[in-house]
Scaffold this motif. Structure first.
Motif, PDB file in Angstrom:
ATOM      1  N   GLN A   5      44.251  13.670  82.001  1.00  0.00           N
ATOM      2  CA  GLN A   5      45.429  13.161  81.315  1.00  0.00           C
ATOM      3  C   GLN A   5      45.887  11.878  81.976  1.00  0.00           C
ATOM      4  OE1 GLN A   5      47.790  16.666  81.969  1.00  0.00           O
ATOM      5  NE2 GLN A   5      49.130  15.625  83.381  1.00  0.00           N
ATOM      6  N   SER A   6      46.430  10.987  81.172  1.00  0.00           N
ATOM      7  CA  SER A   6      46.899   9.721  81.725  1.00  0.00           C
ATOM      8  C   SER A   6      48.382   9.782  82.070  1.00  0.00           C
ATOM      9  CB  SER A   6      46.650   8.584  80.738  1.00  0.00           C
ATOM     10  OG  SER A   6      47.337   8.834  79.534  1.00  0.00           O
ATOM     11  N   GLY A   7      49.127  10.654  81.412  1.00  0.00           N
ATOM     12  CA  GLY A   7      50.553  10.780  81.676  1.00  0.00           C
ATOM     13  C   GLY A   7      50.846  11.897  82.657  1.00  0.00           C
ATOM     14  N   ARG A   8      52.126  12.207  82.826  1.00  0.00           N
ATOM     15  CA  ARG A   8      52.544  13.258  83.743  1.00  0.00           C
ATOM     16  C   ARG A   8      53.187  14.404  82.979  1.00  0.00           C
ATOM     17  NH1 ARG A   8      52.063  12.792  88.801  1.00  0.00           N
ATOM     18  NH2 ARG A   8      53.745  14.249  89.148  1.00  0.00           N
ATOM     19  N   ALA A   9      52.605  14.800  81.848  1.00  0.00           N
ATOM     20  CA  ALA A   9      53.218  15.791  80.968  1.00  0.00           C
ATOM     21  C   ALA A   9      53.419  17.134  81.643  1.00  0.00           C
ATOM     22  CB  ALA A   9      52.379  15.964  79.711  1.00  0.00           C
ATOM     23  N   LYS A  10      52.396  17.755  82.160  1.00  0.00           N
ATOM     24  CA  LYS A  10      52.534  19.075  82.770  1.00  0.00           C
ATOM     25  C   LYS A  10      52.792  19.003  84.267  1.00  0.00           C
ATOM     26  CE  LYS A  10      49.854  21.525  79.366  1.00  0.00           C
ATOM     27  NZ  LYS A  10      48.732  22.403  79.110  1.00  0.00           N
ATOM     28  N   ALA A  11      52.846  17.804  84.808  1.00  0.00           N
ATOM     29  CA  ALA A  11      53.076  17.651  86.235  1.00  0.00           C
ATOM     30  C   ALA A  11      54.532  17.356  86.566  1.00  0.00           C
ATOM     31  CB  ALA A  11      52.184  16.530  86.787  1.00  0.00           C
ATOM     32  N   ALA A  12      55.401  17.395  85.588  1.00  0.00           N
ATOM     33  CA  ALA A  12      56.810  17.086  85.830  1.00  0.00           C
ATOM     34  C   ALA A  12      57.576  18.299  86.350  1.00  0.00           C
ATOM     35  CB  ALA A  12      57.463  16.570  84.555  1.00  0.00           C
ATOM     36  N   ASN A  13      57.111  19.499  86.072  1.00  0.00           N
ATOM     37  CA  ASN A  13      57.810  20.713  86.481  1.00  0.00           C
ATOM     38  C   ASN A  13      57.423  21.132  87.894  1.00  0.00           C
ATOM     39  OD1 ASN A  13      58.960  20.808  83.981  1.00  0.00           O
ATOM     40  ND2 ASN A  13      57.529  22.303  83.164  1.00  0.00           N
ATOM     41  N   TRP A  14      58.277  21.930  88.496  1.00  0.00           N
ATOM     42  CA  TRP A  14      58.023  22.504  89.813  1.00  0.00           C
ATOM     43  C   TRP A  14      57.509  23.920  89.619  1.00  0.00           C
ATOM     44  CZ3 TRP A  14      58.749  20.205  94.623  1.00  0.00           C
ATOM     45  CH2 TRP A  14      59.276  18.921  94.583  1.00  0.00           C
ATOM     46  N   LEU A  15      56.529  24.328  90.423  1.00  0.00           N
ATOM     47  CA  LEU A  15      55.949  25.666  90.318  1.00  0.00           C
ATOM     48  C   LEU A  15      56.283  26.490  91.547  1.00  0.00           C
ATOM     49  CD1 LEU A  15      52.360  24.974  88.954  1.00  0.00           C
ATOM     50  CD2 LEU A  15      54.351  25.750  87.703  1.00  0.00           C
ATOM     51  N   LEU A  16      56.550  27.770  91.315  1.00  0.00           N
ATOM     52  CA  LEU A  16      56.677  28.747  92.383  1.00  0.00           C
ATOM     53  C   LEU A  16      55.469  29.666  92.248  1.00  0.00           C
ATOM     54  CD1 LEU A  16      59.735  30.450  93.739  1.00  0.00           C
ATOM     55  CD2 LEU A  16      57.866  31.907  93.082  1.00  0.00           C
ATOM     56  N   GLU A  17      54.625  29.651  93.258  1.00  0.00           N
ATOM     57  CA  GLU A  17      53.364  30.391  93.215  1.00  0.00           C
ATOM     58  C   GLU A  17      53.244  31.208  94.504  1.00  0.00           C
ATOM     59  OE1 GLU A  17      49.770  27.974  93.602  1.00  0.00           O
ATOM     60  OE2 GLU A  17      49.162  28.838  91.685  1.00  0.00           O
ATOM     61  N   PHE A  18      52.845  32.457  94.378  1.00  0.00           N
ATOM     62  CA  PHE A  18      52.747  33.341  95.534  1.00  0.00           C
ATOM     63  C   PHE A  18      51.419  33.152  96.265  1.00  0.00           C
ATOM     64  CE2 PHE A  18      55.758  35.466  92.728  1.00  0.00           C
ATOM     65  CZ  PHE A  18      56.787  35.709  93.613  1.00  0.00           C
ATOM     66  N   GLU A  19      51.480  33.265  97.583  1.00  0.00           N
ATOM     67  CA  GLU A  19      50.272  33.205  98.407  1.00  0.00           C
ATOM     68  C   GLU A  19      49.494  34.500  98.228  1.00  0.00           C
ATOM     69  OE1 GLU A  19      49.031  30.814 100.466  1.00  0.00           O
ATOM     70  OE2 GLU A  19      50.574  29.467  99.768  1.00  0.00           O
ATOM     71  N   PRO A  20      48.171  34.459  98.287  1.00  0.00           N
ATOM     72  CA  PRO A  20      47.384  35.690  98.111  1.00  0.00           C
ATOM     73  C   PRO A  20      47.592  36.664  99.273  1.00  0.00           C
ATOM     74  CG  PRO A  20      45.958  33.807  98.536  1.00  0.00           C
ATOM     75  CD  PRO A  20      47.340  33.278  98.410  1.00  0.00           C
ATOM     76  N   GLN A  21      47.737  37.943  98.942  1.00  0.00           N
ATOM     77  CA  GLN A  21      47.913  38.993  99.949  1.00  0.00           C
ATOM     78  C   GLN A  21      46.576  39.563 100.411  1.00  0.00           C
ATOM     79  OE1 GLN A  21      50.879  39.936 101.255  1.00  0.00           O
ATOM     80  NE2 GLN A  21      51.878  38.351 100.053  1.00  0.00           N
TER      81      GLN A  21
END
Length: 102
Positions: free
Chosen positions: A14-30
């Motif tokens: 992608q050339s724009g920042r469409a899906k990169a504008a949001n912040w993600l909360l992602e869990f570390e693997p257990q």
């Protein structure tokens, strides 16, 4: 249970920042990933780390959510983008270091 709060970089497709504008909360693997004996795919018994990603509009919303739910988190701020300013006319400049070829 540790979580990462970060802003993903844009993909190469992608050339724009469409899906990169949001912040993600992602869990570390257990648990460690291991190969499935039948198919050979890598699998894990931990569904939180592989399937749960929460999206937020701002960094403050993500931090507030983690703190209100008692989730330990690591905040990763994005590095500023390195801009390389180029002009098409630079290909034909007199002081060009390497000769221009087709």
């Amino acid at each position: 249970m540790l979580a990462r709060i970060y802003r993903p970089s844009k993909t190469a497709m992608q050339s724009g920042r469409a899906k990169a504008a949001n912040w993600l909360l992602e869990f570390e693997p257990q648990a460690a990933r291991k190969p499935d004996p039948l198919m050979g795919w890598t699998v894990t018994s931990d569904t939180e780390s592989s399937q749960v990603k929460l999206s937020f509009d701002t960094k403050e919303e993500a931090v507030r959510y983690a703190e209100s739910h008692g989730i330990a988190f690591q905040l990763i701020d994005p590095a500023p983008a390195k801009r390389i300013i180029k002009a098409y006319a630079d290909n034909f400049a007199f002081g060009r270091r390497t000769p221009w070829t087709h």
